[in-house]
Design a protein around this motif. Structure first.
Motif, PDB file in Angstrom:
ATOM      1  N   ALA A 173      20.124  30.916 -42.728  1.00  0.00           N
ATOM      2  CA  ALA A 173      20.296  30.511 -41.328  1.00  0.00           C
ATOM      3  C   ALA A 173      20.674  29.037 -41.274  1.00  0.00           C
ATOM      4  O   ALA A 173      19.990  28.190 -41.850  1.00  0.00           O
ATOM      5  CB  ALA A 173      19.003  30.749 -40.557  1.00  0.00           C
ATOM      6  N   TRP A 174      21.787  28.755 -40.591  1.00  0.00           N
ATOM      7  CA  TRP A 174      22.277  27.374 -40.447  1.00  0.00           C
ATOM      8  C   TRP A 174      22.065  26.915 -39.013  1.00  0.00           C
ATOM      9  O   TRP A 174      22.526  27.567 -38.076  1.00  0.00           O
ATOM     10  CB  TRP A 174      23.759  27.298 -40.809  1.00  0.00           C
ATOM     11  CG  TRP A 174      24.020  27.549 -42.260  1.00  0.00           C
ATOM     12  CD1 TRP A 174      24.226  28.754 -42.869  1.00  0.00           C
ATOM     13  CD2 TRP A 174      24.085  26.559 -43.302  1.00  0.00           C
ATOM     14  NE1 TRP A 174      24.410  28.578 -44.215  1.00  0.00           N
ATOM     15  CE2 TRP A 174      24.335  27.255 -44.517  1.00  0.00           C
ATOM     16  CE3 TRP A 174      23.959  25.170 -43.322  1.00  0.00           C
ATOM     17  CZ2 TRP A 174      24.450  26.590 -45.731  1.00  0.00           C
ATOM     18  CZ3 TRP A 174      24.100  24.512 -44.540  1.00  0.00           C
ATOM     19  CH2 TRP A 174      24.340  25.214 -45.723  1.00  0.00           C
ATOM     20  N   TYR A 175      21.406  25.781 -38.880  1.00  0.00           N
ATOM     21  CA  TYR A 175      21.057  25.264 -37.556  1.00  0.00           C
ATOM     22  C   TYR A 175      21.965  24.095 -37.182  1.00  0.00           C
ATOM     23  O   TYR A 175      22.355  23.302 -38.042  1.00  0.00           O
ATOM     24  CB  TYR A 175      19.601  24.796 -37.540  1.00  0.00           C
ATOM     25  CG  TYR A 175      18.642  25.919 -37.802  1.00  0.00           C
ATOM     26  CD1 TYR A 175      18.159  26.707 -36.764  1.00  0.00           C
ATOM     27  CD2 TYR A 175      18.237  26.227 -39.103  1.00  0.00           C
ATOM     28  CE1 TYR A 175      17.292  27.760 -37.001  1.00  0.00           C
ATOM     29  CE2 TYR A 175      17.373  27.281 -39.350  1.00  0.00           C
ATOM     30  CZ  TYR A 175      16.909  28.038 -38.300  1.00  0.00           C
ATOM     31  OH  TYR A 175      16.069  29.085 -38.549  1.00  0.00           O
ATOM     32  N   HIS A 176      22.274  24.019 -35.904  1.00  0.00           N
ATOM     33  CA  HIS A 176      23.029  22.869 -35.411  1.00  0.00           C
ATOM     34  C   HIS A 176      22.194  22.185 -34.335  1.00  0.00           C
ATOM     35  O   HIS A 176      22.222  22.589 -33.162  1.00  0.00           O
ATOM     36  CB  HIS A 176      24.381  23.309 -34.839  1.00  0.00           C
ATOM     37  CG  HIS A 176      25.353  22.172 -34.804  1.00  0.00           C
ATOM     38  ND1 HIS A 176      25.042  20.955 -34.242  1.00  0.00           N
ATOM     39  CD2 HIS A 176      26.595  22.046 -35.307  1.00  0.00           C
ATOM     40  CE1 HIS A 176      26.064  20.145 -34.374  1.00  0.00           C
ATOM     41  NE2 HIS A 176      27.023  20.774 -35.015  1.00  0.00           N
ATOM     42  N   GLY A 180      21.951  23.060 -30.371  1.00  0.00           N
ATOM     43  CA  GLY A 180      20.877  24.029 -30.177  1.00  0.00           C
ATOM     44  C   GLY A 180      21.273  25.426 -30.602  1.00  0.00           C
ATOM     45  O   GLY A 180      20.869  26.422 -29.982  1.00  0.00           O
ATOM     46  N   SER A 181      22.086  25.513 -31.675  1.00  0.00           N
ATOM     47  CA  SER A 181      22.581  26.824 -32.079  1.00  0.00           C
ATOM     48  C   SER A 181      22.173  27.159 -33.505  1.00  0.00           C
ATOM     49  O   SER A 181      21.779  26.284 -34.282  1.00  0.00           O
ATOM     50  CB  SER A 181      24.109  26.866 -31.956  1.00  0.00           C
ATOM     51  OG  SER A 181      24.691  25.921 -32.829  1.00  0.00           O
ATOM     52  N   VAL A 182      22.288  28.443 -33.835  1.00  0.00           N
ATOM     53  CA  VAL A 182      22.009  28.914 -35.191  1.00  0.00           C
ATOM     54  C   VAL A 182      22.988  30.033 -35.521  1.00  0.00           C
ATOM     55  O   VAL A 182      23.356  30.832 -34.654  1.00  0.00           O
ATOM     56  CB  VAL A 182      20.547  29.400 -35.343  1.00  0.00           C
ATOM     57  CG1 VAL A 182      20.241  30.550 -34.389  1.00  0.00           C
ATOM     58  CG2 VAL A 182      20.239  29.794 -36.791  1.00  0.00           C
ATOM     59  N   ARG A 183      23.465  30.056 -36.755  1.00  0.00           N
ATOM     60  CA  ARG A 183      24.291  31.172 -37.225  1.00  0.00           C
ATOM     61  C   ARG A 183      23.756  31.560 -38.595  1.00  0.00           C
ATOM     62  O   ARG A 183      23.125  30.754 -39.285  1.00  0.00           O
ATOM     63  CB  ARG A 183      25.767  30.784 -37.313  1.00  0.00           C
ATOM     64  CG  ARG A 183      26.054  29.744 -38.371  1.00  0.00           C
ATOM     65  CD  ARG A 183      27.512  29.288 -38.372  1.00  0.00           C
ATOM     66  NE  ARG A 183      27.670  28.087 -39.157  1.00  0.00           N
ATOM     67  CZ  ARG A 183      27.822  28.061 -40.484  1.00  0.00           C
ATOM     68  NH1 ARG A 183      27.826  29.193 -41.158  1.00  0.00           N
ATOM     69  NH2 ARG A 183      27.941  26.929 -41.129  1.00  0.00           N
ATOM     70  N   THR A 184      24.010  32.802 -38.999  1.00  0.00           N
ATOM     71  CA  THR A 184      23.491  33.258 -40.282  1.00  0.00           C
ATOM     72  C   THR A 184      24.638  33.689 -41.187  1.00  0.00           C
ATOM     73  O   THR A 184      25.633  34.254 -40.728  1.00  0.00           O
ATOM     74  CB  THR A 184      22.520  34.433 -40.110  1.00  0.00           C
ATOM     75  OG1 THR A 184      23.180  35.452 -39.355  1.00  0.00           O
ATOM     76  CG2 THR A 184      21.262  34.001 -39.376  1.00  0.00           C
ATOM     77  N   SER A 185      24.482  33.408 -42.478  1.00  0.00           N
ATOM     78  CA  SER A 185      25.451  33.886 -43.467  1.00  0.00           C
ATOM     79  C   SER A 185      25.039  35.300 -43.884  1.00  0.00           C
ATOM     80  O   SER A 185      23.877  35.665 -43.768  1.00  0.00           O
ATOM     81  CB  SER A 185      25.459  32.950 -44.677  1.00  0.00           C
ATOM     82  OG  SER A 185      24.245  33.075 -45.382  1.00  0.00           O
ATOM     83  N   PRO A 186      26.010  36.116 -44.357  1.00  0.00           N
ATOM     84  CA  PRO A 186      25.655  37.485 -44.755  1.00  0.00           C
ATOM     85  C   PRO A 186      24.649  37.493 -45.904  1.00  0.00           C
ATOM     86  O   PRO A 186      24.727  36.655 -46.798  1.00  0.00           O
ATOM     87  CB  PRO A 186      26.995  38.075 -45.222  1.00  0.00           C
ATOM     88  CG  PRO A 186      28.044  37.167 -44.692  1.00  0.00           C
ATOM     89  CD  PRO A 186      27.421  35.810 -44.570  1.00  0.00           C
TER      90      PRO A 186
END
Ligand SMILES: [Fe+2]
Length: 194
Positions: A173-176, A180-186
C-alpha cells in the motif's frame, strides 16, 4: 575460501539464527528487535560485501538476492539505493528488518489515522524517524508504514530481510500524505500457491 563463500556461509548462519529465534517465539516486537541486531552485526562485516561483487543500479535502486529461502520462506537481499532515491510512505504487508552497510538513508515512520471507511482515501501522520547509517538498523512489523530517502552523495547500501521473498510479496500500500490517498500494488502471493 572466497569472499562469496564466506558471505554465503554468514548469510546461512543469519537465517539459522533467525529461525532459532522465531521458531519458539514467533514474530513479535521483541523478536524483530533481536533480528535487527543480528542483521546489524552481519552488515558490520563490510569485508563480506565488497562493492565489486554487487553491480550498481542503472537508476534508483537494485536488490541483489543474498539468500532466498525455498517455498514461502524469508528473503535476504543487499539493497543499493542511489543518491536522490526516495520512496513515498508505504506498507509492505510483511515484516522486515534493515541494516546499513554504507551510506545514509532516512527512514520516516507513519501511522494511519483515518477509519478505513473510504476506498482510496487514507491519512497518515509521522511517528518516528531513523537515519540508517553503518551500525544502525530498523525493524517493521507486517503493517508498519515507512518512507525512505537517500541522504548525501553516496549510494546507501543495506541488508534487508523480509518475511517473504520479494517475488512472493503481498500487496504493498502506497500512501500520499498530501492528497490523503492510498493505492495498492498487485499481490504476488499467488506465486506462493503455485
Ligand atoms: Fe519499504
Amino acid at each position: 575460501m572466497t569472499v562469496a563463500d564466506k558471505r554465503n556461509r554468514a548469510c546461512a548462519k543469519l537465517l539459522a539464527d533467525v529461525h532459532a529465534i522465531t521458531a519458539t517465539e514467533g514474530i513479535t516486537p521483541s523478536t524483530l528487535h533481536a533480528l535487527k541486531l543480528k542483521l546489524v552485526a552481519l552488515a558490520g562485516k563490510a569485508a563480506l560485501f565488497p562493492p565489486a561483487d554487487f553491480a550498481m543500479p542503472l537508476a534508483e535502486g537494485r536488490n541483489h538476492p543474498l539468500l532466498v529461502e525455498d517455498n514461502d520462506g524469508h528473503g535476504l537481499y543487499l539493497a543499493i539505493s542511489l543518491p536522490g532515491k526516495e520512496a513515498a510512505p508505504h506498507d509492505h504487508g510483511i515484516w522486515c528488518v534493515n541494516a546499513s552497510v554504507s551510506g545514509r538513508e532516512r527512514h520516516r515512520f507513519f501511522r494511519r489515522t483515518d477509519d478505513l471507511s473510504r476506498p482510496g482515501h487514507a491519512t497518515v501522520e509521522q511517528v518516528g524517524e531513523v537515519m540508517l547509517a553503518p551500525g544502525t538498523g530498523m525493524a517493521m512489523a507486517d503493517h508498519d508504514i515507512h518512507s525512505t530517502e537517500v541522504v548525501g552523495d553516496d549510494p546507501a547500501v543495506s541488508l534487508a530481510l523480509y518475511g517473504y521473498a520479494l517475488a512472493r510479496f503481498p500487496s504493498v500500500a502506497w500512501y500520499h500524505p498530501r492528497f490523503g490517498s492510498v493505492r495498492t500494488s498487485p499481490s504476488r502471493r499467488h506465486a506462493a500457491m503455485a
